[in-house]
Design a protein around this motif. Structure first.
Motif, short mmCIF file in Angstrom:
data_model
loop_
_atom_site.label_atom_id
_atom_site.label_comp_id
_atom_site.label_asym_id
_atom_site.label_seq_id
_atom_site.Cartn_x
_atom_site.Cartn_y
_atom_site.Cartn_z
N THR A 138 -41.03 35.50 106.78
CA THR A 138 -40.98 34.91 105.45
C THR A 138 -39.55 34.63 104.98
O THR A 138 -39.31 33.71 104.22
CB THR A 138 -41.64 35.84 104.42
OG1 THR A 138 -41.05 37.14 104.55
CG2 THR A 138 -43.14 35.93 104.67
N GLU A 139 -38.60 35.48 105.45
CA GLU A 139 -37.23 35.30 104.99
C GLU A 139 -36.24 35.71 106.07
O GLU A 139 -36.42 36.73 106.74
CB GLU A 139 -36.97 36.13 103.72
CG GLU A 139 -35.58 35.93 103.16
CD GLU A 139 -35.33 36.66 101.84
OE1 GLU A 139 -36.30 37.28 101.32
OE2 GLU A 139 -34.21 36.61 101.34
N VAL A 140 -35.21 34.90 106.23
CA VAL A 140 -34.11 35.27 107.12
C VAL A 140 -32.88 35.51 106.25
O VAL A 140 -32.47 34.63 105.49
CB VAL A 140 -33.82 34.16 108.15
CG1 VAL A 140 -32.53 34.44 108.89
CG2 VAL A 140 -34.97 34.04 109.14
N ILE A 141 -32.35 36.73 106.33
CA ILE A 141 -31.18 37.09 105.53
C ILE A 141 -29.95 37.05 106.43
O ILE A 141 -29.87 37.82 107.40
CB ILE A 141 -31.34 38.51 104.93
CG1 ILE A 141 -32.59 38.56 104.05
CG2 ILE A 141 -30.10 38.92 104.16
CD1 ILE A 141 -33.09 39.95 103.78
N HIS A 155 -24.00 28.48 108.50
CA HIS A 155 -24.44 27.11 108.22
C HIS A 155 -25.23 26.54 109.38
O HIS A 155 -26.25 25.87 109.18
CB HIS A 155 -23.23 26.21 107.91
CG HIS A 155 -22.71 26.42 106.51
ND1 HIS A 155 -21.48 26.96 106.23
CD2 HIS A 155 -23.30 26.19 105.31
CE1 HIS A 155 -21.32 27.05 104.93
NE2 HIS A 155 -22.40 26.59 104.34
N TYR A 156 -24.76 26.81 110.59
CA TYR A 156 -25.48 26.33 111.76
C TYR A 156 -26.89 26.90 111.80
O TYR A 156 -27.87 26.19 112.07
CB TYR A 156 -24.72 26.70 113.04
CG TYR A 156 -25.39 26.19 114.29
CD1 TYR A 156 -25.09 24.94 114.80
CD2 TYR A 156 -26.37 26.96 114.93
CE1 TYR A 156 -25.74 24.46 115.94
CE2 TYR A 156 -27.03 26.49 116.05
CZ TYR A 156 -26.71 25.24 116.56
OH TYR A 156 -27.35 24.77 117.66
N LEU A 157 -27.01 28.21 111.51
CA LEU A 157 -28.32 28.87 111.54
C LEU A 157 -29.25 28.30 110.48
O LEU A 157 -30.45 28.07 110.74
CB LEU A 157 -28.16 30.38 111.32
CG LEU A 157 -27.62 31.18 112.50
CD1 LEU A 157 -27.42 32.63 112.10
CD2 LEU A 157 -28.58 31.09 113.68
N ALA A 158 -28.71 28.07 109.28
CA ALA A 158 -29.54 27.51 108.20
C ALA A 158 -30.10 26.16 108.62
O ALA A 158 -31.29 25.87 108.40
CB ALA A 158 -28.70 27.38 106.93
#
Lengths: 199, 199
Positions: A138-141, A155-158
């Protein structure tokens, strides 16, 4: 002409490769060990050999573990759908010691660094995207270092995670607890001011 | 709430007992080892275990050795009749690296320290007196630290050796090579001035 010989010399050379130890302090450390051969040196060698043989990377998150899957990934209570992305196992340990996060982790094993020729395929980024998709997280922190490489990686991961539709967040930036303003750098003060909240 | 577990935790605790490493740097060192398990950690553990098992104190001089008698005591060329007395194996290594001394050594294993309850019987002083007598040594060179305990020990040794009739000398005190006068302490300047020689 030299002092230490053979194995002792090899031992000093190997110890000198540890972070925080140079040739001189490695020599001091080895002499200390040689003085405490039974009480410290033998148990240390044994524990080190056992740990080297038994430790592996968790197949899911990359944490260090003695099993196939680390305790955190194996604990049902921690399958909260939240995945915290860290650069390194040291960061995972630091977060665990805070006790503030009860989800799971994903250890990248570094940050993107064009200068050092570290690209996405050198880190565990494809694994992360697949994992987020497969487990319907549900969420990646993103808990990456506040350095240029760390933020480039964030930024690349987002971008890479956008296709999965998962919520992506990152750690808050601001004044550290106990921090005094006149000791803080301008970047931190600017970030804390921009992210100000009503009191 | 903790990070590392089991063997890894034990390993960090053991590493933290080395001089120059605290809990934090021991953790960093162990993480570094865990990242290089095959290339560094396993060889280090193996060398350490082998060295711990094979190293002993030389039966004659107290140097660390893999044999019953160390290479220096075993070398006929070094039986010059000169015995250099040092506090510790580290000092022996330093003297060997200078290459300036070609005789044999005697490692005391410490200095006399009434405050820490270290008396002559805790060091290898009776051994030294017996050795000087038995081998008919010609000169004993005291290379002990220029501290209060070191100099107390030197005086004690000179007294203890008086019965043997051996010549007792000690390292010269003065300006270190490359030393600048305005960085030296008053004691060293005074000693260098007292021991001045014609140019």
């Amino acid at each position: 002409m030299s002092g230490p010989k053979g194995d002792i010399e090899t031992l000093i050379a190997l110890m000198a490769r540890l972070p925080g130890l140079g040739p001189r302090s490695a020599r001091r450390a080895v002499l200390h060990l040689l003085r405490k051969r039974d009480l410290l040196m033998a148990p240390l060698a044994e524990t080190m050999a056992r740990t080297a043989a038994s430790t592996r990377d968790c197949a899911i998150c990359g944490n260090l573990t003695a099993q196939e899957i680390c305790e955190i990934c194996a604990a049902p209570a921690r399958a909260t759908g939240e995945i915290c992305v860290v650069e390194d196992v040291a960061d995972l340990w630091a977060l665990e010691q805070s006790g503030a996060f009860r989800g799971q982790y994903h250890v990248l094993g570094g940050t993107l660094s064009p200068l050092d020729a570290v690209g996405p395929e050198d880190l565990r980024i494809p694994d992360l995207v697949a994992r987020v998709t497969d487990t319907r997280a549900t969420e990646v922190i993103l808990a990456l270092p506040a350095t240029v490489d760390g933020q480039t990686t964030a930024h690349y991961l987002a971008d890479a995670l956008a296709v999965t539709g998962v919520t992506v967040s990152s750690l808050a930036q601001g004044v550290p607890v106990g921090g005094e303003l006149d000791y803080l750098d301008e970047g931190t003060i600017t970030a804390a001011l921009r992210a100000r909240r009503s009191f």
